[in-house]
Design an enzyme around this catalytic site. Structure first.
Site, PDB file in Angstrom:
ATOM      1  N   GLU A   1       1.712  -0.235  -4.787  1.00 29.35           N
ATOM      2  CA  GLU A   1       0.852   0.893  -5.127  1.00 29.35           C
ATOM      3  C   GLU A   1       1.729   2.135  -5.051  1.00 29.35           C
ATOM      4  O   GLU A   1       1.960   2.687  -3.975  1.00 29.35           O
ATOM      5  CB  GLU A   1      -0.318   1.006  -4.147  1.00 29.35           C
TER       6      GLU A   1
ATOM      7  N   ASP B   1       0.822  -1.207   0.000  1.00 21.34           N
ATOM      8  CA  ASP B   1       0.000   0.000   0.000  1.00 21.34           C
ATOM      9  C   ASP B   1       0.865   1.269   0.000  1.00 21.34           C
ATOM     10  O   ASP B   1       1.819   1.357   0.799  1.00 21.34           O
ATOM     11  CB  ASP B   1      -0.858  -0.051   1.276  1.00 21.34           C
TER      12      ASP B   1
HETATM   13  C1  NOJ Z   1      -4.374   3.177  -0.624  1.00 16.02           C
HETATM   14  C2  NOJ Z   1      -5.485   2.201  -0.470  1.00 16.02           C
HETATM   15  O1  NOJ Z   1      -5.763   1.614  -1.713  1.00 16.02           O
HETATM   16  C3  NOJ Z   1      -6.651   2.960   0.102  1.00 16.02           C
HETATM   17  O2  NOJ Z   1      -7.825   2.203   0.110  1.00 16.02           O
HETATM   18  C4  NOJ Z   1      -6.279   3.415   1.489  1.00 16.02           C
HETATM   19  O3  NOJ Z   1      -7.320   4.216   2.004  1.00 16.02           O
HETATM   20  C5  NOJ Z   1      -4.988   4.225   1.482  1.00 16.02           C
HETATM   21  N1  NOJ Z   1      -3.967   3.627   0.677  1.00 16.02           N
HETATM   22  C6  NOJ Z   1      -4.446   4.362   2.871  1.00 16.02           C
HETATM   23  O4  NOJ Z   1      -3.939   3.125   3.315  1.00 16.02           O
END
Ligand code: NOJ
Length: 520
Positions: A265, A211
């Protein structure tokens, strides 16, 4: 066993180049115990369905113990499963069920922040002298009482700092106040987080989606940023230290012989930024195995824009790198809704599954699900993302609030087309979206050229997007009419060779939003 020999290209593609990954938002997939929230046994019970669809790996959004301020992206224990999702034994059963079918499992690792209920933060907050104080980012307010820097938290546009009266300092949170940021400049944090990876790898998990992983590179440096970087949907931190950390994370993954993979991500949208987080795999300085590129997801269904986005991603992620394709996820309005028609969603399926790269599907896109309409009194997400997180309708019988194969009313209303697009109406039904995805996955599996061949994108011809996929004498042409009107078939294409069309039998012209694959 490492999939790449440093210094040369892999001859046998590593599994993650060859895979189609299916993202499950566990709360919304399948509920086994009637509490209105999807869970691990619910997923395990549907493995035959997923296997029949033909996906190779599942990525589960976070299933760890969490107070759910951000529905699992606020982790209170990285090494324990939240009871709402099940038990360790349930996870073992899921892993075994996947491995039996030749499939793999990716978990969602949230390295940038924990929950404020995590014992590390509880200790950190307890006193300035706590041994865990430096595990998070604590700073004094400025003399005028304003926050320590100009950074803005995602979601609400408020300062990324919350003041703790008890110890009279502020802590950093790039997301909600309930999600304090870890300080990765502290070697104890790094070691503890490495151990959380090992914990799940030891249990047989095949890798992770990491993440907002670029954000860990802030280390403990929290100087003011120019306004355009300090604000925005997610603060744009892109620092050398992040790469150093990722090289060491890669080494943790390489301790294991089952080739665990990490996809990051990396929510950085400027040229070259996301691909940089793959590091230099040929010299042995690999970082992530895959790094999401979100620019295509933010591109409208419009010929020039789509063509440019695809060309840019393919060029930036040229060998020795490899792109990903993602059009929907749990943070964005579903592409069926964004693009505005089923025909476009069908053509988009052809794009995602025939381009060079690893496709990431978001559960429900194979049914052509739309977002749900969320009445004001049902809103639960602080960032307005409930619509794309609606539960998956398994059966047609039901209304917006209940039924559709869920044993109890689920935590969110169903997608607006649940009654017409439930799984039971599509599986085995010729011409359905589900069967289109299944056909595409079957075609992909049977075609080395689609899986890892070269991709040559032709210049746009009117609204017609065209590319060739080739490998060892195998040659496929993909045509997608992104324009508003029918267009002539290219003169050099043999219509008799169509192996798949999104609109049934080929006709004299390529219809608007039609996509076809032609084999030779
Ligand atoms: C990215 C995630 O995909 C999202 O759902 C989340 O709210 C944020 N990061 C914080 O972890």
């Amino acid at each position: 066993m490492l999939s790449h020999v440093p210094g040369q290209l892999a001859t046998d593609p590593p599994w993650w180049r060859d895979a189609v990954v299916y993202q499950i938002y566990p709360r919304s997939f399948a509920d086994s115990n009637g509490d209105g929230v999807g869970d691990l046994p619910g997923i395990t019970a549907r493995l035959d369905h997923l296997h029949a669809l033909g996906v190779d790996a599942l990525w589960l959004s976070p299933i760890f113990v969490s107070p759910m301020a951000d529905f699992g992206y606020d982790v209170a224990d990285y090494c324990a499963i939240d009871p709402v999702f099940g038990t360790d034994a349930d996870l073992d059963a899921l892993v075994a069920g996947l491995h039996d079918r030749g499939m793999r499992l990716l978990l969602d690792w949230v390295p940038n922040h924990t929950s404020d209920q995590h014992r590390w933060f509880v200790e950190s907050r307890s006193s300035r002298d706590s041994p865990k104080r430096d595990w998070y980012v604590w700073r004094d307010r400025r003399p005028d009482g304003s926050p320590p820097n100009n950074w803005t938290a995602a979601f609400k546009g408020v300062p990324a700092w919350t003041h703790d009266e008890g110890t009279d300092q502020s802590y950093l949170h790039l997301f909600l106040p309930e999600q304090p940021d870890l300080n990765w400049a502290n070697p104890e944090v790094e070691a503890a987080m490495h151990d959380t990876l090992r914990h799940w790898l030891d249990r047989g998990v095949d890798g992770f989606r990491a993440d907002v992983v670029h954000l860990i590179g802030k280390g403990s440096d929290v100087e003011d940023l120019p306004d355009h970087l300090a604000k925005g949907p997610v603060i744009a931190i892109d620092r050398p230290f992040g790469h150093e950390l990722l090289r060491r994370i890669r080494l943790v993954l390489e301790e294991y012989e089952h080739e665990p993979m990490m996809v990051g991500e990396v929510y950085l949208l400027r040229e070259g930024q996301s691909v940089a987080y793959l590091g230099d795999p040929l010299s042995g300085d690999g970082e992530l195995h895959l790094s999401f590129d979100f620019r295509p997801l933010h591109t409208p269904w419009e010929p020039e824009a789509m063509h440019a986005a695809i060309a840019r991603t393919q060029a930036e992620f040229a060998e020795p790198h490899w792109p990903t394709w993602v059009l929907s996820n749990h943070d964005q309005v579903r592409h069926r809704t964004r693009y505005g028609s089923e025909a476009r969603a069908r053509a988009a399926a052809v794009l995602s599954l025939t381009m060079r790269g690893t496709p990431f599907l978001y559960h429900g896109e194979e049914l052509g699900l739309e977002d749900a309409d969320i009445p004001d009194d049902r809103v639960v997400d602080p960032a307005g993302r409930d619509g794309c997180r609606a539960p998956l309708p398994w059966t047609a019988g039901g209304d917006a609030e209940s039924g559709h194969g869920w044993p109890a009313p689920p935590w969110l209303p169903f997608p607006r087309n649940a009654s017409t697009h439930a799984a039971e109406l599509q599986v085995g039904v010729e011409g359905s979206m589900f069967e289109l995805y299944r056909d595409l996955l079957t075609l992909r599996r049977s075609s080395p050229a689609l899986r890892w061949g070269a991709m040559d994108l032709a210049p746009l011809a009117g609204g017609l997007l065209r590319y060739e996929r080739t490998l060892d004498g195998e040659h496929l042409t993909v045509l997608v009419n992104l324009g508003d009107a029918a267009t002539d078939w290219p003169a050099d294409v043999d219509r008799g060779g169509v192996v798949l069309s999104t609109m049934g039998a080929a006709v004299d012209a390529l219809r608007a939003d039609e996509a076809v694959v032609i084999g030779r």
